[in-house]
Design a protein around this motif. Structure first.
Motif, PDB file in Angstrom:
ATOM      1  N   ARG A 468       0.849  -1.191   0.000  1.00 60.56           N
ATOM      2  CA  ARG A 468       0.000   0.000   0.000  1.00 60.56           C
ATOM      3  C   ARG A 468       0.887   1.244   0.000  1.00 60.56           C
ATOM      4  O   ARG A 468       1.951   1.276   0.603  1.00 60.56           O
ATOM      5  CB  ARG A 468      -0.884   0.023   1.239  1.00 60.56           C
ATOM      6  CG  ARG A 468      -1.923  -1.075   1.267  1.00 60.56           C
ATOM      7  CD  ARG A 468      -2.810  -0.898   2.480  1.00 60.56           C
ATOM      8  NE  ARG A 468      -3.723  -2.039   2.657  1.00 60.56           N
ATOM      9  CZ  ARG A 468      -4.541  -2.170   3.681  1.00 60.56           C
ATOM     10  NH1 ARG A 468      -4.572  -1.232   4.643  1.00 60.56           N
ATOM     11  NH2 ARG A 468      -5.336  -3.216   3.772  1.00 60.56           N
ATOM     12  N   HIS A 472      -3.583   4.526  -1.691  1.00 67.32           N
ATOM     13  CA  HIS A 472      -4.566   3.662  -1.032  1.00 67.32           C
ATOM     14  C   HIS A 472      -5.675   4.477  -0.365  1.00 67.32           C
ATOM     15  O   HIS A 472      -6.864   4.197  -0.567  1.00 67.32           O
ATOM     16  CB  HIS A 472      -3.853   2.793   0.008  1.00 67.32           C
ATOM     17  CG  HIS A 472      -4.762   1.896   0.785  1.00 67.32           C
ATOM     18  ND1 HIS A 472      -5.214   0.694   0.307  1.00 67.32           N
ATOM     19  CD2 HIS A 472      -5.318   2.043   2.021  1.00 67.32           C
ATOM     20  CE1 HIS A 472      -5.996   0.124   1.203  1.00 67.32           C
ATOM     21  NE2 HIS A 472      -6.084   0.924   2.249  1.00 67.32           N
ATOM     22  N   GLY A 476      -9.724   5.021  -1.210  1.00 67.17           N
ATOM     23  CA  GLY A 476     -10.721   4.837  -0.158  1.00 67.17           C
ATOM     24  C   GLY A 476     -11.671   6.015  -0.058  1.00 67.17           C
ATOM     25  O   GLY A 476     -12.886   5.834   0.144  1.00 67.17           O
ATOM     26  N   ALA A 672     -12.380  -1.620  -6.726  1.00 68.54           N
ATOM     27  CA  ALA A 672     -12.607  -1.952  -5.314  1.00 68.54           C
ATOM     28  C   ALA A 672     -14.091  -2.185  -5.047  1.00 68.54           C
ATOM     29  O   ALA A 672     -14.469  -3.121  -4.325  1.00 68.54           O
ATOM     30  CB  ALA A 672     -12.066  -0.831  -4.423  1.00 68.54           C
ATOM     31  N   GLU A 676     -16.179  -5.533  -3.778  1.00 67.41           N
ATOM     32  CA  GLU A 676     -17.076  -5.531  -2.620  1.00 67.41           C
ATOM     33  C   GLU A 676     -18.431  -6.138  -2.966  1.00 67.41           C
ATOM     34  O   GLU A 676     -19.066  -6.785  -2.129  1.00 67.41           O
ATOM     35  CB  GLU A 676     -17.263  -4.094  -2.119  1.00 67.41           C
ATOM     36  CG  GLU A 676     -16.004  -3.488  -1.512  1.00 67.41           C
ATOM     37  CD  GLU A 676     -16.162  -2.019  -1.164  1.00 67.41           C
ATOM     38  OE1 GLU A 676     -15.301  -1.499  -0.424  1.00 67.41           O
ATOM     39  OE2 GLU A 676     -17.139  -1.388  -1.624  1.00 67.41           O
ATOM     40  N   SER A 733     -12.531 -13.636   1.480  1.00 69.48           N
ATOM     41  CA  SER A 733     -12.098 -12.538   2.334  1.00 69.48           C
ATOM     42  C   SER A 733     -10.765 -12.938   2.948  1.00 69.48           C
ATOM     43  O   SER A 733     -10.634 -14.031   3.506  1.00 69.48           O
ATOM     44  CB  SER A 733     -13.126 -12.268   3.434  1.00 69.48           C
ATOM     45  OG  SER A 733     -12.642 -11.277   4.333  1.00 69.48           O
ATOM     46  N   ALA A 736      -6.302  -8.811   6.479  1.00 63.76           N
ATOM     47  CA  ALA A 736      -5.460  -7.685   6.095  1.00 63.76           C
ATOM     48  C   ALA A 736      -4.343  -7.492   7.105  1.00 63.76           C
ATOM     49  O   ALA A 736      -4.546  -7.672   8.309  1.00 63.76           O
ATOM     50  CB  ALA A 736      -6.298  -6.412   5.999  1.00 63.76           C
ATOM     51  N   ASP A 741      -1.800  -6.116   0.024  1.00 65.60           N
ATOM     52  CA  ASP A 741      -3.076  -6.813  -0.137  1.00 65.60           C
ATOM     53  C   ASP A 741      -3.045  -7.924  -1.178  1.00 65.60           C
ATOM     54  O   ASP A 741      -3.901  -8.807  -1.153  1.00 65.60           O
ATOM     55  CB  ASP A 741      -4.165  -5.799  -0.518  1.00 65.60           C
ATOM     56  CG  ASP A 741      -4.346  -4.733   0.544  1.00 65.60           C
ATOM     57  OD1 ASP A 741      -4.227  -5.062   1.738  1.00 65.60           O
ATOM     58  OD2 ASP A 741      -4.590  -3.570   0.168  1.00 65.60           O
ATOM     59  N   TYR A 763      -8.528  -4.302  -1.919  1.00 66.38           N
ATOM     60  CA  TYR A 763      -9.002  -3.976  -0.579  1.00 66.38           C
ATOM     61  C   TYR A 763     -10.402  -3.388  -0.673  1.00 66.38           C
ATOM     62  O   TYR A 763     -10.666  -2.473  -1.457  1.00 66.38           O
ATOM     63  CB  TYR A 763      -8.067  -2.982   0.097  1.00 66.38           C
ATOM     64  CG  TYR A 763      -8.467  -2.693   1.523  1.00 66.38           C
ATOM     65  CD1 TYR A 763      -8.243  -3.634   2.525  1.00 66.38           C
ATOM     66  CD2 TYR A 763      -9.084  -1.489   1.853  1.00 66.38           C
ATOM     67  CE1 TYR A 763      -8.615  -3.387   3.832  1.00 66.38           C
ATOM     68  CE2 TYR A 763      -9.459  -1.230   3.162  1.00 66.38           C
ATOM     69  CZ  TYR A 763      -9.234  -2.188   4.148  1.00 66.38           C
ATOM     70  OH  TYR A 763      -9.618  -1.938   5.450  1.00 66.38           O
ATOM     71  N   HIS A 765     -12.675  -1.098   0.827  1.00 67.02           N
ATOM     72  CA  HIS A 765     -12.663   0.013   1.791  1.00 67.02           C
ATOM     73  C   HIS A 765     -13.967   0.106   2.569  1.00 67.02           C
ATOM     74  O   HIS A 765     -13.966   0.517   3.735  1.00 67.02           O
ATOM     75  CB  HIS A 765     -12.399   1.332   1.061  1.00 67.02           C
ATOM     76  CG  HIS A 765     -11.050   1.419   0.425  1.00 67.02           C
ATOM     77  ND1 HIS A 765      -9.955   1.940   1.075  1.00 67.02           N
ATOM     78  CD2 HIS A 765     -10.628   1.031  -0.805  1.00 67.02           C
ATOM     79  CE1 HIS A 765      -8.903   1.884   0.266  1.00 67.02           C
ATOM     80  NE2 HIS A 765      -9.277   1.345  -0.876  1.00 67.02           N
ATOM     81  N   SER A 769     -11.879  -5.181   4.509  1.00 70.75           N
ATOM     82  CA  SER A 769     -11.314  -6.512   4.297  1.00 70.75           C
ATOM     83  C   SER A 769     -10.675  -6.580   2.927  1.00 70.75           C
ATOM     84  O   SER A 769     -11.121  -5.911   1.988  1.00 70.75           O
ATOM     85  CB  SER A 769     -12.411  -7.572   4.415  1.00 70.75           C
ATOM     86  OG  SER A 769     -11.923  -8.858   4.093  1.00 70.75           O
ATOM     87  N   VAL A 770      -9.633  -7.398   2.806  1.00 73.35           N
ATOM     88  CA  VAL A 770      -9.079  -7.715   1.493  1.00 73.35           C
ATOM     89  C   VAL A 770      -9.990  -8.761   0.852  1.00 73.35           C
ATOM     90  O   VAL A 770     -10.323  -9.775   1.474  1.00 73.35           O
ATOM     91  CB  VAL A 770      -7.639  -8.263   1.610  1.00 73.35           C
ATOM     92  CG1 VAL A 770      -7.094  -8.579   0.221  1.00 73.35           C
ATOM     93  CG2 VAL A 770      -6.738  -7.271   2.330  1.00 73.35           C
TER      94      VAL A 770
END
Length: 817
Positions: A468, A472, A476, A672, A676, A733, A736, A741, A763, A765, A769-770
């Protein structure tokens, strides 16, 4: 015995007798095609192959290429010679890739993680272990090295002759001293290869022309981007210190030598890829009379790296140079070979642009043979597909990018490395506006797309690391802006194709694995397959009218989609490519309806504009096609329309969004958010896998029609039920650690045993969790299964998720109001 008559027909004709052409002839014959003719204008191995250094290494962080080199090493180490009786002069000496900096050590740690997934013999060692195997290298400043003990080097001519012998033994025919003079497609779809000895008609033709491949492509009206660059290596006088050694490991010193150093019999061999002032040759035309062409060495150009090499190997310092090799090698714009179908034609295959023929060739030609014979390769061919370039890749641009690639040969291959030469190519209408707003761009199929937007004093440039870094938190913040309010993204890079005609519905239904929308304005997500049932393209299909459809997919697949429609759509289909003439925006987030309602009179609630539907609406005086869908997993719309209108549309939305905290976001945040939501992307949906293996059967309707790949899809379903499916895409999952990551290709383990590898990692955000997708053994893929993922050479706890980490019920995109 009379000479064998010159053939007039063949199933496949390969033009070019280097390691790539002979490798393909060998593998086509082994895959069952024996009516194969290979033509070579001179002798086999002339051209680039004969002057190659012949090295090969397991040190690669490309998962697909790793499968190829592992196959090649096994082939050279015994299989090929045992089969053919032709010596390849294999030296299984092993190799070290050195690291001087923390970033280089991180590169090696990531490579270790990928190597674990591939089952490679590979280790990360310190200077003491290097010294034990190689006592002569100056290790001052070296932190460590990647040790790959099964690496080695082979005789390029021996390898090529052995492949040729293996092809002949299976029935392929090789004709030397026979120059092809033209390749043209006939009215019946077959190809006619004209030569100095006669003409051959064939179903398939292959361009394996090496440094001639680009000009050979021009015979057929093809633009095949590659440029000949010259590379030096030197052989020293006999090294007295080597007299007691049978062999020493190859040393790859990317930082100081920008190349490699090894033992060549009892002499030293030094290969250099200088990092500035690279040299091009034959930009317009490679002379047909060239056979074993070498150029005078240019010591001024390579002297800084040669001096470093002598400092690193002080036993060479007082020796003379007894052989200077300065030869031409093809470099495509991004460094990856052109392996696969040529754009816009049928059954013309590229097997060229390969700068590391001995290291990569047999494995890649095996995959090309499988593609030609069976309809799909067994590794992802995305990074090698010749159709990854568009008509923007003209000759001037090719030269700029080839020079860039040459200089990057021994630089650290950071994740998301951004090649900046020759940019911008196809800036969108919003390019200047977004650049002023802090956008850092990436190039996708020539388009400029925003990655992220600089803020809080972070420089507006790429920041590279395997861990990171300052980007990063910026990503986020962009995710938070979309999730908490509203974000806007320029998605002009998407491929945008309009298909019309009385046969459009029937033609598309034969191609897609889902049922087409039944109402005007309906939207589906679906997949185009090849005859093996493997995934060619994921595409969104919008029905504009009974005889008119709008197709959207990733930028990379533009030519692939056009070719798929042309080759499988049938007569009467009118295809219009709007990928450049149109632009597009994504407006996403819980406040997106509030913003959009201020700039259009269209009803935007669920009754007026339902989820997964499309309408023409007016914004800032322009008619645009609005699609209610969301790759971010939020309430949102995509807006598509003429490029000339989109800056006005963007400005209107930006002004309307000021009170709602509207923010720009880029592809890093988009990725990202899709992770998710558990949305699979191009890393998961490849030519390696079927729809059941990719776990996307919810987008399939087997009763919709007899689409291409349907029977193979049913067979894959059966294998899933029977427990014989080789792998399945699982959603993970990963614990982290706050530092790194992962980047894809990492080993996934269960109870200490490798069960697969990651395809995408990011990741999340919003969920802290990764998250990853991974292709793993089905018995390890049940929700709740505890696993480990090897990230940067360290095992991390992971668990299989049974639903999306964010909004698992998918309620947010359907929000009413």
């Amino acid at each position: 015995m009379s000479a064998k008559a010159f053939p007039t027909t063949a199933r496949a004709v390969i033009v070019g007798g280097g390691v790539m052409g002979c490798g393909l002839a060998y593998h086509l014959a082994h895959e069952g095609w024996r009516d194969v003719v290979l033509l070579e204008k001179a002798e086999l191995t002339s051209g680039s192959t004969w002057h190659a250094a012949g090295q090969i290494t397991h040190s690669t962080s490309s998962y697909g290429l790793g499968k190829c080199v592992d196959y090649n090493i096994g082939l050279y180490a015994g299989g090929l010679e045992a089969e053919t009786g032709v010596s390849v002069t294999w030296h299984g000496c092993g190799s070290f890739r050195l690291a001087y900096t923390d970033d280089e050590m991180d590169w090696l740690r990531h490579t270790m993680s990928v190597g674990r997934a591939l089952g490679f013999p590979i280790d990360l060692v310190g200077p003491e272990e290097i010294r034990r195997h190689h006592p002569f290298y100056n290790l001052e400043g070296v932190q460590g090295a990647l040790y790959t003990p099964e690496d080695g080097h082979a005789d390029p001519s021996g390898v090529t002759q052995a492949l040729a012998a293996g092809a002949r033994a299976q029935g392929a025919r090789i004709i030397r001293r026979c120059r092809a003079t033209n390749i043209k497609q006939m009215e019946n779809g077959e190809w006619l290869v004209e030569t100095e000895q006669g003409a051959i008609s064939c179903e398939h033709v292959v361009n394996a022309g090496g440094t001639y491949a680009r000009q050979m492509g021009e015979w057929s009206g093809l633009q095949l981007p590659m440029t000949s660059m010259t590379h030096h290596y030197f052989v020293t006088d006999t090294v007295p210190e080597f007299k007691d050694y049978d062999d020493l490991p190859v040393i790859r010193d990317d930082r100081l030598v920008s190349g490699y150093i090894r033992m060549e019999q009892k002499s030293g061999l030094i290969g250099i890829y200088e990092k500035e002032n690279p040299n091009t040759v034959w930009i317009d035309h490679c002379p047909w009379e060239a056979e074993n062409e070498l150029f005078e060495p240019d010591y001024d150009r390579i002297m800084p790296w040669l001096e470093n090499a002598l400092d690193r190997m002080p036993i060479f310092a007082e020796l003379g140079i007894k052989r200077e090799v300065h030869g031409a090698i093809s470099h495509p714009p991004d460094g990856n070979p052109l392996i696969g179908p040529a754009p816009g034609v049928t059954n013309y295959w590229c097997c060229c642009g390969t700068q590391i023929g001995i290291g990569w060739g047999p494995g890649l030609t095996r995959e090309l043979a499988r593609w030609m014979v069976h309809g799909a390769a067994d590794i992802s061919m995305r990074e090698f597909d010749p159709r990854r370039f568009g008509d923007y890749a003209d000759k001037d641009w090719q030269v700029i990018k080839a020079k860039e690639d040459y200089c990057l040969r021994h630089e650290i291959p950071f994740p998301h490395f951004n090649r900046l030469a020759g940019r911008p190519v196809k800036p969108s209408p919003l390019y200047d506006r977004l650049k002023e707003a802090g956008a850092v761009f990436e190039e996708v199929y020539g388009h400029e797309r925003s990655r992220w937007f600089a803020r809080d004093g972070v420089a507006q440039q790429d920041h590279y690391s395997f861990c990171r870094n300052e980007v990063h938190d910026i990503v986020g913040a962009e995710v938070a802006a979309v999730r908490g309010g509203v974000g806007i993204m320029d998605i002009t890079a998407f491929t945008k194709i309009e298909v019309t005609g009385a046969t459009a519905a029937d033609a598309l239904q034969r191609l897609v694995a889902n049922r087409l929308p039944r109402k005007d304005g309906g939207i589906i997500l679906t997949h185009l397959l090849n005859r093996r049932g493997r995934i060619e393209i994921e595409v969104t299909v919008i029905r504009l009218a009974e005889d008119r459809y709008y197709l959207v997919c990733a930028a990379f697949f533009e030519q692939r989609l056009l070719d798929h429609l042309a080759q499988n759509g049938g007569a009467g289909l009118d295809v219009v490519n709007r990928s450049t003439g149109w632009a597009a925006l994504a407006l996403q987030g819980p406040r997106s309806r509030d913003v959009l309602s201020q700039v259009t009179d269209a009803a935007l609630d669920n009754s007026g504009f339902r989820w997964l539907s499309a309408q023409q609406i007016t914004i800032a005086g322009h008619d645009v096609l609005a699609l209610r869908l969301s790759y971010a997993g939020e309430l949102g719309w995509e807006l598509h329309g003429p490029a000339g209108a989109m800056l006005d549309v963007y400005d209107a939305l930006w002004t309307a969004g000021a009170d709602h905290g509207i923010a720009n976001y880029g592809s890093f945040a988009m990725n990202a958010m899709r992770m998710e939501k558990g949305f699979k992307g191009a890393g998961e949906l490849t030519n390696e896998v079927t729809l059941p293996e990719a776990d996307v059967m919810r987008f399939v309707n087997l009763e919709a029609g007899d689409f291409i790949g349907r029977e193979a899809t049913i067979a894959s379903q059966r294998a899933a039920r029977d427990g014989t499916m080789p792998w399945v895409c699982a959603y993970l999952s990963i614990e982290a650690d706050g530092k790194a990551d992962g980047h894809g290709g990492e080993a996934v383990m269960r109870n200490g045993r490798v069960v697969g590898s990651t395809s995408s990692v990011a990741y999340g955000h919003s969920v802290g969790s990764v998250l990853a997708f991974a292709y793993i053994k089905p018995e390890a893929a049940a929700a709740g299964t505890a696993l480990e993922v090897v990230v940067m050479n360290e095992a991390r706890k992971a668990v299989v998720l049974g639903e999306a980490a964010y909004d698992p019920q998918n309620l947010l995109p359907r929000t009413d109001g």
